[in-house]
Design an enzyme around this catalytic site. Structure first.
Site, PDB file in Angstrom:
ATOM      1  N   ALA A   1      -1.360  -1.819   3.245  1.00 20.10           N
ATOM      2  CA  ALA A   1      -2.408  -2.082   2.262  1.00 20.10           C
ATOM      3  C   ALA A   1      -3.704  -2.470   2.953  1.00 20.10           C
ATOM      4  O   ALA A   1      -3.737  -3.427   3.729  1.00 20.10           O
ATOM      5  CB  ALA A   1      -1.966  -3.185   1.310  1.00 20.10           C
TER       6      ALA A   1
ATOM      7  N   VAL B   1      -1.963  -7.498  -2.897  1.00 20.99           N
ATOM      8  CA  VAL B   1      -1.370  -8.260  -1.802  1.00 20.99           C
ATOM      9  C   VAL B   1      -2.021  -9.631  -1.653  1.00 20.99           C
ATOM     10  O   VAL B   1      -1.483 -10.508  -0.968  1.00 20.99           O
ATOM     11  CB  VAL B   1      -1.460  -7.446  -0.488  1.00 20.99           C
ATOM     12  CG1 VAL B   1      -2.883  -7.432   0.046  1.00 20.99           C
ATOM     13  CG2 VAL B   1      -0.490  -7.951   0.558  1.00 20.99           C
TER      14      VAL B   1
ATOM     15  N   GLY C   1       0.896   5.316   3.226  1.00 26.01           N
ATOM     16  CA  GLY C   1       2.032   4.567   2.700  1.00 26.01           C
ATOM     17  C   GLY C   1       3.046   5.420   1.976  1.00 26.01           C
ATOM     18  O   GLY C   1       4.262   5.215   2.114  1.00 26.01           O
TER      19      GLY C   1
ATOM     20  N   SER D   1      -5.507   0.133  13.846  1.00 26.35           N
ATOM     21  CA  SER D   1      -6.358   1.314  13.990  1.00 26.35           C
ATOM     22  C   SER D   1      -6.992   1.375  15.367  1.00 26.35           C
ATOM     23  O   SER D   1      -7.272   0.339  15.991  1.00 26.35           O
ATOM     24  CB  SER D   1      -7.463   1.300  12.932  1.00 26.35           C
ATOM     25  OG  SER D   1      -8.398   2.346  13.143  1.00 26.35           O
TER      26      SER D   1
ATOM     27  N   PHE E   1      -2.172   7.093   0.803  1.00 25.02           N
ATOM     28  CA  PHE E   1      -1.979   8.316   1.578  1.00 25.02           C
ATOM     29  C   PHE E   1      -0.907   8.135   2.650  1.00 25.02           C
ATOM     30  O   PHE E   1       0.135   8.799   2.648  1.00 25.02           O
ATOM     31  CB  PHE E   1      -3.313   8.728   2.197  1.00 25.02           C
ATOM     32  CG  PHE E   1      -3.214   9.753   3.292  1.00 25.02           C
ATOM     33  CD1 PHE E   1      -2.476  10.919   3.121  1.00 25.02           C
ATOM     34  CD2 PHE E   1      -3.869   9.554   4.502  1.00 25.02           C
ATOM     35  CE1 PHE E   1      -2.380  11.859   4.131  1.00 25.02           C
ATOM     36  CE2 PHE E   1      -3.788  10.488   5.521  1.00 25.02           C
ATOM     37  CZ  PHE E   1      -3.031  11.640   5.331  1.00 25.02           C
TER      38      PHE E   1
ATOM     39  N   GLY F   1       0.816  -1.210   0.000  1.00 21.22           N
ATOM     40  CA  GLY F   1       0.000   0.000   0.000  1.00 21.22           C
ATOM     41  C   GLY F   1       0.847   1.257   0.000  1.00 21.22           C
ATOM     42  O   GLY F   1       0.401   2.316   0.450  1.00 21.22           O
TER      43      GLY F   1
ATOM     44  N   LYS G   1      -9.697  -4.959  11.016  1.00 19.13           N
ATOM     45  CA  LYS G   1      -8.423  -4.494  11.568  1.00 19.13           C
ATOM     46  C   LYS G   1      -8.011  -5.335  12.778  1.00 19.13           C
ATOM     47  O   LYS G   1      -6.830  -5.664  12.942  1.00 19.13           O
ATOM     48  CB  LYS G   1      -8.494  -3.022  11.942  1.00 19.13           C
ATOM     49  CG  LYS G   1      -8.748  -2.068  10.793  1.00 19.13           C
ATOM     50  CD  LYS G   1      -7.762  -2.265   9.639  1.00 19.13           C
ATOM     51  CE  LYS G   1      -6.374  -1.783   9.970  1.00 19.13           C
ATOM     52  NZ  LYS G   1      -5.457  -1.900   8.788  1.00 19.13           N
TER      53      LYS G   1
ATOM     54  N   TYR H   1     -15.185  -2.609   9.157  1.00 13.22           N
ATOM     55  CA  TYR H   1     -13.782  -2.189   9.054  1.00 13.22           C
ATOM     56  C   TYR H   1     -13.028  -2.474  10.341  1.00 13.22           C
ATOM     57  O   TYR H   1     -11.919  -3.034  10.324  1.00 13.22           O
ATOM     58  CB  TYR H   1     -13.711  -0.696   8.709  1.00 13.22           C
ATOM     59  CG  TYR H   1     -12.326  -0.113   8.797  1.00 13.22           C
ATOM     60  CD1 TYR H   1     -11.294  -0.601   8.010  1.00 13.22           C
ATOM     61  CD2 TYR H   1     -12.060   0.935   9.679  1.00 13.22           C
ATOM     62  CE1 TYR H   1     -10.016  -0.072   8.093  1.00 13.22           C
ATOM     63  CE2 TYR H   1     -10.779   1.474   9.766  1.00 13.22           C
ATOM     64  CZ  TYR H   1      -9.763   0.970   8.969  1.00 13.22           C
ATOM     65  OH  TYR H   1      -8.501   1.491   9.057  1.00 13.22           O
TER      66      TYR H   1
END
Length: 350
Positions: A75, A55, A13, A118, A11, A7, A182, A178
């Site tokens: 990523a 990936v 990465g 996160s 932004f 990734g 994570k 999401y």
């Protein structure tokens, strides 16, 4: 060292790539350039070994891992997305992608991983009731949200709660797809570390902002959505009553946290995962952030709408003391300075 950044065209990465190169590391980038985050081909810095691949592609990952000393795994699909119909894409990109990467690392003998995690894994932040001490409120009720009752009550007595800082050892409580993906990434990485003797630094990013954020996408963070509105000449629309509290951390400081994790990797437990909150230490409400950004941009003034999204949490701020104490990291960009610069910074259209 040669570092693979998955990734690395995104932004966060891309800022990590810049920081790594500035520190003298060799950098290889693997990025699928998913349309949700990229609409045009990115500019690749000179000296970067660029690989355009997903990936989840086992052969591409195996090739990208040859000769690598460590991986910064960035990523992922980010944000809440549009609705639960995005769930297969989130699980595929975030969890299957991580599993493929970890399997490739095991085969290649790469034992150092910095994982982009996160703060969303915590769900709601830390709350304390005057009668019942530290409590974990349940999901907010639709009826309360519709009535403008945005603060989560004590689950035992229904009284008001005081919000505090979340530490890395607090229990996880993901409240949207999401967030669940994570947390699953962390569990997968921990299992890989135990099986291979690897070391993992899981960096739990708070609300990252800064130059190069993607513009006009439902997958971007709230800072990007507000900045995109200003660029269109529209007032940023602040949901709920604007009193949601977050920690907005500049992307340069996040890149610095990745460098600190790589430098401190030998001090991490072999065969284990160590989690670190990455925040500025300056909590602000979403309303305060929108107002500061609008003022720095020159208007229009933000508006509070009372709207809400199921899956959003009220307050989530966390201590980054562990990262400071163990890895020597310090944030360099203060909130006021960062918002002023962000107001003038270009967003990434593609």
């Amino acid at each position: 060292m040669l570092i693979l950044v998955t990734g690395g065209a995104g932004f966060v990465g891309s800022h990590i790539v810049t920081a790594l190169m500035g520190a003298g590391h060799g950098v290889r980038v693997l990025d699928a350039l998913l349309p949700a985050a990229h609409r045009t081909a990115p500019a690749v810095p000179d000296g970067v070994d660029w690989r355009h691949a997903d990936v989840r592609d086992r052969e591409a990952v195996a090739d990208a891992l040859r000769g690598v000393d460590a991986v910064c795994h960035q990523a992922a699909m980010v944000g809440l997305g549009k609705d639960v119909a995005d769930a297969p894409d989130y699980v595929g990109c975030n969890d299957l992608g991580t599993a493929v990467l970890l399997a490739g690392m095991a085969e290649a003998g790469v034992r150092r991983l910095v994982l982009a995690s996160s703060m969303v894994i915590y769900g709601e932040g830390r709350y304390e009731c005057s009668r019942h001490g530290v409590v974990r409120p349940g999901p907010r009720r639709v009826a309360d949200l519709e009535a403008g009752g945005f603060e989560p009550p004590c689950p035992h007595c229904g009284e008001s709660l005081a919000a505090g800082l979340v530490g890395e050892d607090c229990p996880a409580d993901p409240r949207n797809v999401y967030a669940a993906t994570k947390l699953a990434q962390e569990h997968l990485a921990a299992a890989w570390a135990r099986a291979t003797g690897g070391r993992v630094a899981a960096l739990r990013y708070h609300n990252v902002y800064g130059p190069g954020m993607p513009r006009d996408t439902p997958y971007a963070g709230v800072a990007s959505l507000f900045r995109s509105a200003l660029a269109r000449g529209e007032a940023p629309r602040v949901f709920e009553d604007g009193g949601q509290r977050r920690d907005f951390v500049h992307v340069r400081d996040v890149a610095g946290a990745n460098l600190a994790a790589l430098r401190g990797m030998d001090g991490l437990p072999e065969g284990g995962l160590r989690a670190y909150n990455v925040g500025s230490g300056e909590p602000h409400t979403v309303g305060e952030m929108a107002a500061a950004l609008a003022e720095a941009y020159g208007g229009p003034t933000s508006v509070v709408t009372g709207e809400y999204r199921l899956g959003d949490v009220r307050h989530i701020t966390a201590s980054s003391q562990r990262l400071r104490d163990e890895l020597g990291w310090r944030p360099q960009v203060a909130f006021a300075e960062g918002m002023t610069a962000f107001a003038a910074a270009p967003l990434r259209v593609g």
